[in-house]
Scaffold this active site. Structure first.
Site, PDB file in Angstrom:
ATOM      1  N   ASP A   1       0.873  -1.170   0.000  1.00  0.00           N
ATOM      2  CA  ASP A   1       0.000   0.000   0.000  1.00  0.00           C
ATOM      3  C   ASP A   1       0.912   1.223   0.000  1.00  0.00           C
ATOM      4  O   ASP A   1       2.107   1.147   0.322  1.00  0.00           O
ATOM      5  CB  ASP A   1      -0.935  -0.013   1.210  1.00  0.00           C
ATOM      6  CG  ASP A   1      -2.147   0.890   0.991  1.00  0.00           C
ATOM      7  OD1 ASP A   1      -2.118   1.713   0.049  1.00  0.00           O
ATOM      8  OD2 ASP A   1      -3.118   0.788   1.758  1.00  0.00           O
TER       9      ASP A   1
HETATM   10  C1  BGC Z   1      -5.020   3.184   0.343  1.00  0.00           C
HETATM   11  C2  BGC Z   1      -5.222   2.094  -0.691  1.00  0.00           C
HETATM   12  C3  BGC Z   1      -5.074   2.654  -2.067  1.00  0.00           C
HETATM   13  C4  BGC Z   1      -3.738   3.330  -2.193  1.00  0.00           C
HETATM   14  C5  BGC Z   1      -3.485   3.920  -3.560  1.00  0.00           C
HETATM   15  C6  BGC Z   1      -3.754   3.961   0.097  1.00  0.00           C
HETATM   16  O1  BGC Z   1      -3.648   5.050   0.931  1.00  0.00           O
HETATM   17  O2  BGC Z   1      -4.984   2.594   1.624  1.00  0.00           O
HETATM   18  O3  BGC Z   1      -6.480   1.499  -0.512  1.00  0.00           O
HETATM   19  O4  BGC Z   1      -5.239   1.634  -3.016  1.00  0.00           O
HETATM   20  O5  BGC Z   1      -3.664   4.376  -1.243  1.00  0.00           O
HETATM   21  O6  BGC Z   1      -4.280   5.000  -3.791  1.00  0.00           O
END
Ligand code: BGC
Length: 779
Positions: free
Chosen positions: A331
């Site tokens: 993530d």
């Molecule tokens: C979120 C994810 C997301 C990623 C990319 C993160 O902050 O937890 O769910 O896919 O950002 O945007």
């Protein structure tokens, strides 16, 4: 063509060569022989360089051929994902809590792409930028195209002009997985048309704390419902076989982030193996079975080990036990957080190595990972063969999707039929919480309607993971009313579309307007728009210590209600709101969640009875925040004592939702009352529409294993069916009760059915009074 040319050439040269060698009488000069040899050598080289471009070969073979040509740097490049340069230039990102994270200069990113040191981008917000970045990648030595990822969570909504469907909490309220599968297919189609290949969806978090801001991104509090919806979405996005017109899905966030301490995003979880296995893992198990090709670990730590460094989770469970074959993407900046946030390792470099060794394949966003991994291989801390293994998984996808053949996309219009799907989804997602008879409204009864509230005419109706959309594409409640009631005088007060702009003076004015109207529609709730710098109350990193209406919206509601005129409350919100006053006083309450671009029209259709509401709550709504957690599938002992001061019961139960018609359940039977643990039987029950208009009922099946080697919940959802019934129509609904429905993770640490007594319950909600109970004995 090229390949054919070289193949023919080689054949010819080889023939010449053989003739020369075998013929005793050859007259060929040494010069000609040397020339032939050189040609043969060059041909072989050229053919070899092109071999991975042969699309007749299977993707895995092509990936292996390409890998052989790659330098270490090029290999590690494939594990690096960056946010697109345009994303950083987008002003809206100043509101993003993570915008402070490393935002490398655009020029640097472009150079790295041309060098083949970046394999993937996320958040490319336009087709033009996607094509531009692909052009840079195709200037690299091996011309490896980029994999483009994006959070297309409820439609490709970060792209302007795409279809925005209801957010997941609304989709869960439809209890309609096949509709979600269709949405997945449409989303994939729109993604490919904008150059995107991979969505970070479905979100398979089971949301068990209403304070958590991401509840709206989830399919609610029940593991079974999340599993059904999540699997349907994987199937829709990826299609039956991954191929050019579909996209990669990503099961996230592994695992159990939906119940963080204090309801705060990324806070730790102490999690028993039991709850992990029974509640949080099943949606991932099902997604892997359904073929999901990527997985994203969660932000938080579980039992002291952050998910991004959790070998047990990523290797032992995900890969070995579940047999996951795809790749794991980190993530956003969560690897860096192993050091900075979790204090798990003393340096960022160690964080990169730790995450990689624990099983993370691709790094999302920013510099540092590339350099560290290259050095780690050179210095012998990581074997190059481990990098190879990881790279192959990613290259495989690129070949599978035909990216080497078709890296660019051309502008194509969004099919208009998708809007119709968004409308249907919005209609089915609305949950009628209260109706003392005011609804459905009669058009002819009202000449002057007052539409009031900060959410009545704003894009908050789209929910999180959406960029601002062209105004013409968004049906707000106000627009829905204006279109539906062209001859009615509509008075309005929108408070600049901002929740925190509701103030005492505005409320006083609203009270006066309400008194002059003959119908008031109050549209309040929360705001999940991630591009808003101030005023967000919900969504990622927007957790709350209260479940009341934020700001002065409650006072606004009460002031309008005090006018004595009929008042309808429409809630637009991404998490459950505890509004006991409204339940007690207001005539009608519609929980609309975040119903997407067609939401306004759908809401108006429901208010005026053009559409009969059918949505059911995928979460329990607490009476107040102090009750959290309020899950319906709690243990028996949970409420063996009551709160000494205050309410113990919830405001609205899981599975609850009203209709304009009524349904009765009758003549139910279990085909067996006793059976062995490996046997199956059927529950059959008749459902009749006893009202005077057609409607859809969501028939819910719950099971209670009365006693177990591990204490069992009071009930667990094990099946549901959406049934459309005309007035007076009756239909028999059948559910299979098999070991699948009866088993649990027993004290012996395995999924099995334990002999004993079971209650099989069927009805219109999880509340005891809505369920018919049957007894089943397992011998
Ligand atoms: C979120 C994810 C997301 C990623 C990319 C993160 O902050 O937890 O769910 O896919 O950002 O945007």
């Amino acid at each position: 063509m090229v390949l054919f040319f070289w193949k023919t050439k080689i054949k010819n040269i080889a023939e010449d060569f053989c003739i020369f060698v075998v013929s005793k009488k050859n007259k060929m000069s040494l010069k000609r022989f040397a020339f032939l040899l050189m040609l043969l050598f060059m041909s072989l080289c050229a053919t070899h360089a092109q071999a991975y471009m042969n699309d007749a070969l299977p993707p895995s073979k092509r990936a292996a051929l390409l890998l052989k040509k790659m330098t270490l740097e090029e290999k590690v490049g494939q594990l690096c994902q960056y946010a697109a340069p345009g994303y950083w230039q987008d002003e809206s990102q100043s509101a993003n809590i993570d915008a402070h994270a490393v935002s490398p200069a655009a020029q640097h990113i472009i150079e790295q792409t041309r060098a083949g040191h970046i394999g993937s981008f996320l958040h490319t917000l336009s087709l033009q930028e996607a094509n531009f970045l692909q052009r840079q990648a195709l200037q690299s030595r091996l011309r490896i195209p980029l994999l483009m990822g994006i959070d297309a969570v409820h439609g490709n909504a970060l792209h302007q002009g795409c279809t925005v469907y209801p957010t997941n909490i609304g989709m869960a309220s439809t209890f309609n997985p096949s509709l979600l599968q269709k949405i997945g297919e449409e989303t994939a189609n729109e993604m490919r048309a904008t150059g995107m290949h991979w969505t970070f969806s479905p979100n398979l978090d089971v949301a068990r704390d209403a304070r958590w801001g991401r509840v709206g991104e989830t399919f609610g509090e029940d593991s079974y419902l999340v599993t059904c919806m999540g699997t349907a979405l994987v199937k829709g996005l990826q299609g039956a076989h991954l191929c050019y017109d579909h996209v990669l899905a990503c099961a996230k966030h592994l695992v159990a982030g939906g119940e963080p301490y204090g309801g705060i995003n990324a806070a730790p979880m102490d999690m028993s193996e039991q709850t992990l296995r029974e509640v949080y893992l099943p949606p991932f198990v099902a997604a892997v079975k359904a073929g999901v090709v990527t997985v994203m670990p969660a932000h938080h730590e579980i039992n002291g080990i952050p998910c991004h460094a959790n070998r047990y989770l990523l290797k032992d469970v995900l890969r070995k036990e579940l047999g996951f074959k795809g790749f794991i993407v980190s993530d956003w900046m969560d690897i860096e957080r192993l050091h900075a946030m979790h204090h798990f390792v003393p340096s960022v470099e160690m964080a990169y190595e730790t995450a990689f060794k624990a099983g993370v394949d691709m790094h999302m966003q920013g510099d540092g990972f590339f350099e560290t991994m290259v050095a780690a291989v050179k210095e012998g801390r990581i074997k190059e063969s481990q990098i190879d293994e990881t790279v192959l998984k990613i290259l495989d996808m690129k070949f599978l999707f035909g990216l080497f053949e078709n890296p660019y996309v051309e502008e194509t219009p969004v099919p208009t039929s998708h809007r119709q799907t968004a409308l249907e989804a919005a209609r089915q997602s609305l949950v009628l919480l209260k109706n003392d008879g005011l609804l459905p409204l009669q058009k002819s009864d009202y000449q002057r309607v007052f539409v009031v509230g900060p959410n009545a005419n704003s894009q908050t109706i789209l929910g999180d993971w959406s960029m601002p959309q062209p105004e013409a594409n968004v049906s707000t409640v106000y627009r829905g009313l204006r279109d539906y009631l062209p001859d009615v005088e509509l008075d309005t007060m929108f408070f600049e579309n901002k929740i925190f702009s509701v103030n005492a003076a505005g409320i006083e004015k609203a009270a006066q307007k309400a008194a002059q109207a003959d119908l008031n529609i109050v549209v309040v709730g929360e705001n999940s728009q991630r591009y808003e710098a101030y005023g967000r109350t919900c969504g990622e990193n927007c957790d709350r210590d209260s479940l009341s209406l934020p700001g002065m919206q409650q006072q606004l509601l009460e002031a309008v209600f005090a006018s004595g005129k009929p008042t309808v409350l429409v809630l637009l919100n991404g998490r459950p709101l505890s509004l006991p006053w409204a339940k007690e006083n207001v005539s009608a309450i519609l929980e609309a969640w975040e119903p997407g671009m067609m939401g306004g029209q759908a809401i108006v259709e429901v208010l005026f009875g053009e559409v009969n509401p059918s949505g059911k709550l995928p979460v329990t709504i607490p009476y107040n925040v102090g009750q959290v957690p309020t899950i319906y599938n709690h243990k028996h002992s949970q409420y063996s004592r009551q709160f000494a001061i205050g309410q113990t019961g919830c405001l609205y139960p899981f599975g609850y939702g009203l209709s304009y018609t009524t349904f009765s359940y009758h003549d139910g039977q279990l085909t067996k009352t006793e059976m062995t643990a490996d046997d199956s039987c059927e529950l059959r029950i008749w459902v009749t529409n006893t009202g005077d208009r057609e409607g859809a009922e969501i028939v819910q099946l719950y099971i209670q294993d009365e006693y177990g080697s591990v204490t069992r919940p009071v009930k667990e959802l094990k099946g549901f069916q959406r049934v459309d019934l005309k007035a007076g129509e009756t239909q028999q609904v059948k559910f299979v009760i098999s070991p699948e429905e009866l088993k649990f993770y027993t004290a012996r640490r395995r999924w099995e059915v334990e002999p004993g007594d079971f209650k099989i319950m069927v009805g219109s909600s999880s509340a005891d009074e809505d369920l018919t109970v049957f007894k089943l004995k397992i011998k």
